[in-house]
Design an enzyme around this catalytic site. Structure first.
Site, short mmCIF file in Angstrom:
data_model
loop_
_atom_site.label_atom_id
_atom_site.label_comp_id
_atom_site.label_asym_id
_atom_site.label_seq_id
_atom_site.Cartn_x
_atom_site.Cartn_y
_atom_site.Cartn_z
CE LYS D 12 67.13 100.49 5.28
NZ LYS D 12 65.87 99.78 5.08
CB THR D 57 65.28 100.37 8.96
OG1 THR D 57 64.58 99.79 7.86
CG2 THR D 57 64.94 99.63 10.25
NE ARG D 171 103.94 79.58 16.41
CZ ARG D 171 102.80 79.47 17.08
NH1 ARG D 171 102.01 78.43 16.86
NH2 ARG D 171 102.41 80.38 17.95
CD GLN D 214 97.43 81.86 23.53
OE1 GLN D 214 98.35 81.76 22.71
NE2 GLN D 214 96.62 80.86 23.82
CG HIS D 242 96.96 76.79 11.88
ND1 HIS D 242 97.56 77.20 13.04
CD2 HIS D 242 95.71 76.40 12.23
CE1 HIS D 242 96.72 77.05 14.06
NE2 HIS D 242 95.58 76.58 13.59
#
Lengths: 292, 292, 292, 292
Positions: D12, D57, D171, D214, D242
């Site tokens: 469930k 369930t 950035r 990364q 972005h």
């Protein structure tokens, strides 16, 4: 003890791409959501920020766009294979790629040359994994919402101290099918196989009397494997979209399975794989990085 | 100066209701989302918490369920009128009601008796307002997503110091249509009118060359009014779902309106009403409590 | 009888804009969603596709971007007024503008100079309408989710043949507040007023014992009007996010309002306006084009 | 060749549960989304519809409700372990269970006894897998949205024929963190560990200069492992949300990283695992049934 980098991948997700074929007065459109991700010798960027092996995700996006023009997109499996193989063969550090494509459906407005109306929310999908010279294709569909207004029972389940559910020999059965099937090889009529498998899933759902959603799931997978030799395995994820018969007795009314409340949450969730016992090893076909 | 209660209403929103007609082996289903709201002499509950005039929203929900059984649901306009008139006539303090119904589409799985597959995301809608003895019906559709791959231009717009957009004589035009039409009275073939109006909207979108989305919007409304005397006014809300031709020139490729990026946000939004100059006053047909 | 163009407007919706103030080592950010729409002499584009009076929605987007740089954005009300007045004053055909701004909240990560973590889903909002020389400011907030675990009752409501709800003197009360308040004029400390009003809404919700959500709604509006002379009217939309006490008796357990199922749909929906009886006419402050 | 049942589970999903602790005037609330799924000897229901081993369930849902009352919920890890072990130990056919819990955050309204306001969209999470006598705990968080307005560069990446991205030494870096960490054992201060790990993730994101997302991902995982001996592995999924600096040059304006368009799609997606090289085998900790 040292701390090390484990499995990893990176890419550009959910490029929304519409490609118009205008080779005559009668246009055709392909509406795709394409996600690419790359694997390989990527320790440098993680450990030092040296990006000399990191094909930018922006470049991956550009490649998707350019490939959509350089040759006809064709079937999504071919497009995904073409993209995946390109990344692996052209970047020395990249040894693997995974390309996911969803195709959204459109229909013509009364046979009009260039006007279309959106179809259902169902998507045709593929997930192609390339690793060196090898490739695996797992295609499927998702958001295929189906409902049976009868022909479904659920009883005989164990009753423990927390069980209150009543047994039923007639209920509404509704689900939103996510199906993925792993092809045995790459020499497949992708469009024909998809259409046939989709039809098998639908007609099996419709035609088989159901004693449990699990039984229905297995029957759907089995029907595909019996009819389609090019498929090694079918995985299905089928939420039980509960439709509860409303208790109308306080209003002096019977409810013979006519009026249902369609609940949102919680919902049952049945997941399973059906496969050939001699299916070849799936290799990386299903290889994801589970974060649930 | 005193502080007073202004416009107000209350109700139960988004009852998810599936009704199965089982009068033979061949079942039919209606999948509805029903919202009810009531207006009237409701100052007490606001000012003192005296709820003696507040028909509970739970009761409203129960009423929806019971009405779905007591008589065939029929067309959503009739169902909404029946509900709205019941609330106003049965509760002395309640002088007005507004009932919104969305109908979700299903198709049979290959002519199966009781198995269905969900149609597109498009909904057939109605918004019925009852005030005392009067009633207004505004029906419509929403989430009707359409696209033309050519036959759309946009130029001749003013250029100020912030304008950078280039003129175009060929672009993709895509939108998700929300249409609402106000009926002149209540003696209408609801299903027939809906089907005919939907078709007019689609074929006008498809068939008319477009110099602006505004022009397309007006043409769609006008087409409905020219053909359907039972309609007094059509309101349309049409987002411009931008499809930007991707610049492939860095890759040495031309893009003759073939490869498009389907953007999410921002999007254009064109809204407008088209009506008969002798249309009767809309009264409370459009009366909502705007909180944007 | 003729067919004519009625109310209409067009613009660019949901510009997602993040503005960084970098006037020192300590950065500040504004995260805004800006929608603009214009009204005026727009019949030509609708009727003939002549766009000579249609300031392109792309230009509207550019204007938002440029204005965010040409001067500090400041409070969202000032930014919206600046944009709205620009469009109306610079384009002869444009006589009115409506600018909606949502501000998303961010908090610093431990007083870091330039690193932030997203706050709650609650947005500060404004809707500015400019018409010729006049302007109206309606500010507010939305997605402010609040819950009281006691201090809420609901009883004394009428019981008709469809009523099954039990009376309660203790329930969970939860809602997601959308509040909009109309300012009396433009000479307001926007940020200070917003913070004070938000606090009044919260503390009134928390502090007032509730006999109905309607009573709570009115008390919240009234508290704002009593304390803030610059506000003429408060409109509130408050879904009753039902929390149902689970019946644990089948398991031999009492549930003294401890374990609740938080339901999704249907939900109650209470909407109302609280205002000064001498409030000036709202003019176009709330003027939208309802399509529900 | 035969067709066989492969991996499968059922349960469930998304029980929405609010638990109020009312042991004094000062209430505390826990707002949880709980999903359970069971594994074991389930071939019968799939193959024949015999449900004698299928704990319904609905029963699973009831068990979640009852357990929330029978003892204090406590930390989500303990609650999930308690549920998982119950299912496995009480049902002979059930050999494994997986319990997912998301905890939603609430804050008091100005130290009020029983009134709360919803916190951010961030969730504290756990995924507990029980298999026979063994158990694995993977806890985490998701929807933790963070942004740095400077201190992020991206350059030195390879340039192939599809590369157009410019190198940048400044950035905006924004992401929505999903983190999952695998604990080495079960004797953990769950709440303390979660709070400490969350803080490490935030301060590492904020404090570390970034040459790639990364590198940031790895640093975040490494920081957790260096400081928290109870953690064997950290998996992170971090979309690159972005923020594109808008080109304001057509308007004669410079944009020194001040005005950004926050794009929706496509987005970068960086996924990776950071772990101890002597971490014990994860066993079933991450075992899902991938359907992507």
């Amino acid at each position: 003890m040292a701390i090390v980098l484990g499995d990893n991948q990176y890419g550009k997700a959910e490029n929304r791409l519409v490609v118009v074929s205008r080779d005559g007065a009668v246009h055709r459109i392909k509406d795709l959501t394409v996600s690419t991700s790359l694997r390989g010798d990527l320790a440098d960027t993680h450990l030092t920020g040296d990006n000399s092996k990191v094909l930018a995700t922006d470049t991956q996006k550009n490649t998707v766009h350019a490939f959509a023009k350089q040759a006809p997109v064709g079937e999504i499996e071919d497009f995904a294979l073409r993209l995946g193989r390109h990344f692996v063969s052209s970047q020395e550090a990249i040894t693997g790629a995974r390309v996911l494509v969803d195709e959204h459906s459109w229909e013509r407005i009364e046979d009009h040359d260039h006007a279309f109306v959106s179809g259902s929310a169902e998507k045709r999908t593929t997930a192609v994994t390339v690793d060196g010279d090898r490739a695996w294709v797992v295609s499927g569909l998702r958001d295929l919402v189906v409902l049976k207004s009868t022909g479904s029972e659920f009883h005989g389940f164990p009753r423990d101290e927390y069980t209150t559910l009543r047994e039923t020999d007639d209920r509404v059965l509704a689900t939103s099918v996510t199906a993925r099937w792993r092809y045995r090889g790459g020499d497949v009529d992708w469009a024909g196989a998809h259409a046939a498998i989709r039809r098998l899933l639908l007609t099996t759902f419709a035609g088989r009397h159901s004693l449990s959603l699990q039984q229905t799931l297995y029957a759907m997978g089995e029907a595909v494997l019996l009819a389609r030799p090019e498929v090694a395995e079918v995985r299905l994820s089928m939420p039980n979209k509960h439709h509860f018969a409303v208790d109308l007795s306080p209003f002096g009314l019977a409810n013979d399975n006519e009026v249902f409340h369609a609940a949102d949450r919680p919902y049952g969730l049945i997941e399973g794989s059906v496969l050939r016992d001699d299916a070849e090893d799936p290799g990386l076909a299903w290889h994801t990085l589970p974060t649930f």
